[in-house]
Design a protein around this motif. Structure first.
Motif, short mmCIF file in Angstrom:
data_model
loop_
_atom_site.label_atom_id
_atom_site.label_comp_id
_atom_site.label_asym_id
_atom_site.label_seq_id
_atom_site.Cartn_x
_atom_site.Cartn_y
_atom_site.Cartn_z
N LEU A 1 -5.55 16.20 -8.67
CA LEU A 1 -6.10 15.00 -9.30
C LEU A 1 -7.11 14.34 -8.37
CD1 LEU A 1 -2.70 13.50 -10.56
CD2 LEU A 1 -4.35 14.86 -11.88
N PRO A 2 -8.26 13.90 -8.93
CA PRO A 2 -9.25 13.19 -8.10
C PRO A 2 -8.83 11.73 -7.97
CG PRO A 2 -10.08 13.45 -10.34
CD PRO A 2 -8.71 14.07 -10.32
N MET A 3 -8.41 11.33 -6.78
CA MET A 3 -7.82 9.99 -6.68
C MET A 3 -7.84 9.48 -5.24
SD MET A 3 -3.79 10.93 -7.04
CE MET A 3 -2.97 12.11 -5.98
N TYR A 4 -7.63 8.17 -5.09
CA TYR A 4 -7.38 7.64 -3.76
C TYR A 4 -6.00 8.10 -3.33
CZ TYR A 4 -11.58 4.94 -3.45
OH TYR A 4 -12.91 4.60 -3.35
N THR A 5 -5.92 8.64 -2.13
CA THR A 5 -4.65 9.21 -1.68
C THR A 5 -4.50 9.09 -0.17
OG1 THR A 5 -3.28 11.23 -1.65
CG2 THR A 5 -5.67 11.54 -1.53
N LEU A 6 -3.26 9.11 0.27
CA LEU A 6 -2.95 9.18 1.70
C LEU A 6 -2.59 10.61 2.08
CD1 LEU A 6 -0.76 5.96 1.73
CD2 LEU A 6 -2.93 6.23 2.95
N GLY A 7 -2.71 11.53 1.12
CA GLY A 7 -2.25 12.91 1.33
C GLY A 7 -0.82 13.01 0.84
N HIS A 8 -0.51 14.13 0.12
CA HIS A 8 0.81 14.19 -0.52
C HIS A 8 1.95 14.36 0.48
CE1 HIS A 8 -0.65 18.37 -0.49
NE2 HIS A 8 0.61 18.67 -0.26
N ASP A 9 1.63 14.63 1.75
CA ASP A 9 2.68 14.71 2.77
C ASP A 9 2.98 13.37 3.41
OD1 ASP A 9 3.24 17.38 2.53
OD2 ASP A 9 1.70 17.99 3.98
N PHE A 10 2.20 12.35 3.06
CA PHE A 10 2.39 11.04 3.69
C PHE A 10 3.77 10.48 3.33
CE2 PHE A 10 2.17 6.43 3.85
CZ PHE A 10 1.59 6.22 5.09
N MET A 11 4.53 10.06 4.34
CA MET A 11 5.88 9.56 4.11
C MET A 11 5.93 8.06 4.37
SD MET A 11 8.44 10.72 2.86
CE MET A 11 10.16 11.04 2.75
N PRO A 12 5.90 7.23 3.33
CA PRO A 12 5.91 5.78 3.54
C PRO A 12 7.28 5.27 4.02
CG PRO A 12 5.75 6.27 1.19
CD PRO A 12 5.81 7.58 1.91
N SER A 13 7.30 4.13 4.70
CA SER A 13 8.56 3.49 5.11
C SER A 13 9.43 3.25 3.88
CB SER A 13 8.32 2.10 5.72
OG SER A 13 7.51 2.16 6.82
N PRO A 14 10.76 3.26 4.07
CA PRO A 14 11.65 2.99 2.93
C PRO A 14 11.71 1.50 2.59
CG PRO A 14 12.92 3.41 4.91
CD PRO A 14 11.49 3.58 5.30
N ILE A 15 10.60 0.94 2.10
CA ILE A 15 10.58 -0.48 1.73
C ILE A 15 11.39 -0.70 0.44
CG2 ILE A 15 8.41 -1.15 2.83
CD1 ILE A 15 7.08 -0.63 0.05
N HIS A 16 11.72 -1.95 0.16
CA HIS A 16 12.55 -2.24 -1.01
C HIS A 16 11.77 -2.13 -2.32
CE1 HIS A 16 16.08 -3.15 1.32
NE2 HIS A 16 15.25 -3.73 2.18
N ALA A 17 10.45 -2.26 -2.24
CA ALA A 17 9.64 -2.08 -3.44
C ALA A 17 9.44 -0.59 -3.66
CB ALA A 17 8.30 -2.79 -3.29
N GLY A 18 10.52 0.11 -4.03
CA GLY A 18 10.51 1.56 -4.18
C GLY A 18 9.43 2.05 -5.15
N GLY A 19 9.15 1.25 -6.17
CA GLY A 19 8.15 1.63 -7.17
C GLY A 19 6.73 1.67 -6.63
N LEU A 20 6.51 1.16 -5.41
CA LEU A 20 5.15 1.16 -4.85
C LEU A 20 4.99 2.22 -3.77
CD1 LEU A 20 4.49 -2.71 -4.55
CD2 LEU A 20 4.32 -1.24 -6.56
N ARG A 21 6.04 3.03 -3.55
CA ARG A 21 5.98 4.04 -2.48
C ARG A 21 5.41 5.35 -2.99
NH1 ARG A 21 10.84 5.82 -0.37
NH2 ARG A 21 9.82 6.36 1.58
#
Ligand SMILES: *Cc1c(COP(=O)(O)O)cnc(C)c1O
Length: 453
Positions: free
Chosen positions: A318-338
């Motif tokens: 998909l052509p999109m803004y991305t951090l790379g699909h391997d990017f592992m975000p911190s386990p923040i409480h706003a799970g829907g934004l990770r």
């Protein structure tokens, strides 16, 4: 009542608004990861209803909402629009702050707005069961509810760590008739493979997606559903903004600024696209701001690239803004934004400078959320507090500059199942997010350079 603007059932929108029709630059096509050629709709047929695939690639401006779907929407729609007078007072701001409240739906968020039509179109095709993945549980709840409305089965692969941490979300899905498995599970080859390598795997959204897709592909009467990112999902959510326009007109105002939290882009698109139409077609100048967490900054620090929509690489590119699909975000409480990426349409709009993006950190979001709770009496989902933090920033700026602006935001869900997160905040034990370094982003972007056409 000036502070709560309700609409009648008759005023539930009759069409979904497809912004593609009005975009100056159309989104680039998704590509087949093998051939790097644009994918053809028939490739999606094992997974999605034909009508949904048509909507996915449509550039028709308005798409009619089926009567059966409008009837179900009527259980909680139109949703109310409030003016946050007490928050305005607390902030001593000259700004007028409005919010659209989507937390009154059966699942407690905006997600049933798309779960219901997705279940409906599948039912029309004779599909008996829909599989999906869920992280925090919001999407699994919405789809379980929607399947129940059409007497279909729903099978949810819930990331193991959330399954263990959020037992009430699982039970909520069960009460709506959803069957919930902790992922990785022994039910699929993908799950078994992960468990063989690591029997204690706590799972990930990527693994759960693979499991749900595998189940759908294996059975011709089973399909798969997604709760964000895809064009047809964003399309369904535009009923939020369409209602908000009518409500703002009834209030005798129009927003100068529209704000929404951003995970994959569906609730942002939902409230913002109908207002963006006024910018694109009627020369209005409404600022639309997407708010993401500092720990998952794809819009503000990611790159516009072709990337997989999931972590395992099962989706088209998909052509999109991305951090790379391997990017592992911190386990923040706003799970829907990770989520590492962003919807294709929203990405193109950002690239063209037609929308804005900012990020907020978790501590500040909970502070803003508390300020909102104590003024307005509604507990927002941790995701929604991101919008609130930015609304407060903008309202404070109005006070400093002595200007009156109208600010509208999407209160996309309630936080009544997120008490554990609020407890941590109240007892001062909310973990700080680890800072995302430029190097870590560069490294994960480097990992996708070979995927570019
Ligand atoms: C899923 C979810 C989000 C994030 O998804 P979007 O597609 O960006 O809307 C935000 N808020 C709530 C309450 C959610 O359930």
């Amino acid at each position: 009542m000036e502070h709560k603007i309700n609409l009648t059932e008759e005023e539930i929108p009759r069409f979904y608004y497809n912004i593609v029709a009005d975009m100056p630059n159309k989104p680039l096509p998704p590509l087949h990861p093998g051939t790097r050629q644009p994918i053809t709709p028939d490739l999606l047929e094992p997974l999605f209803a034909r009508e949904l695939i048509m909507q996915e690639v449509s550039s028709e401006r308005y798409i009619q909402i089926p009567d059966e779907v409008r009837k179900i929407y009527a259980q909680w729609r139109p949703t109310p629009l409030f003016r946050a007078v007490n928050l305005e007072k607390a902030l001593k701001t000259p700004a007028r702050i409005y919010y659209k409240y989507e937390g009154g739906s059966p699942a407690g968020s905006h997600k049933p707005n798309t779960a219901v039509p997705q279940a409906f179109y599948n039912k029309m095709e004779g599909i008996k069961k829909i599989t999906t993945e869920t992280g925090a549980g919001q999407w699994g709840t919405a789809l379980s509810y929607a399947c129940q409305m059409f007497d279909m089965e729903c099978e949810v692969f819930m990331v193991k760590v959330s399954y263990d941490q959020k037992p009430y979300r699982k039970i909520l899905m069960n009460t709506f008739g959803g069957v919930v498995h902790a992922s990785p599970s022994m039910l699929t080859a993908s799950g078994r493979k992960v468990l063989e390598a690591n029997p204690n795997s706590s799972g990930s959204l990527g693994i759960a997606i693979s499991e749900a897709i595998e189940r759908a592909v294996a059975d011709p009467t089973t399909h798969y559903a997604l709760g964000s990112v895809l064009n047809h999902v964003l399309l369904h959510q535009t009923i939020i903004g369409q209602e908000a326009i009518v409500q703002m007109e009834k209030a005798g105002q129009m927003p100068d600024i529209v704000v929404a939290p951003f995970g994959g882009g569906s609730n942002f698109a939902g409230i913002a696209f109908p207002f963006l139409r006024m910018n694109l077609v009627e020369n209005q100048k409404i600022r639309c701001i997407a708010v993401e967490p500092e720990s998952c900054p794809k819009l503000t620090r990611g790159e516009f690239r072709y990337d997989f929509g999931d972590t395992m690489g099962m989706t088209p590119l998909l052509p999109m803004y991305t951090l790379g699909h391997d990017f592992m975000p911190s386990p923040i409480h706003a799970g829907g934004l990770r989520y590492h990426g962003a919807g294709v349409i929203v990405s193109q709009l950002l690239k063209d400078g037609l929308i804005e993006a900012v990020s907020q950190n978790q501590q500040r979001c909970f502070e803003a959320g508390m300020q909102f709770i104590r003024a307005e009496g509604i507990i927002p989902a941790p995701e929604a507090t991101h919008a609130i933090a930015t609304v407060i920033d903008e309202a404070n700026r109005c006070r400093e500059e002595g200007v009156t602006k109208n600010i509208l935001f999407n209160l996309c869900g309630h936080g009544y199942f997120d008490m554990a997160a609020y407890e941590l905040y109240l007892s001062g034990k909310l973990n700080g997010e680890s800072q995302v370094t430029d190097e870590s982003i560069r490294a994960s972007i480097l990992g996708i350079e070979s995927l570019q056409p």
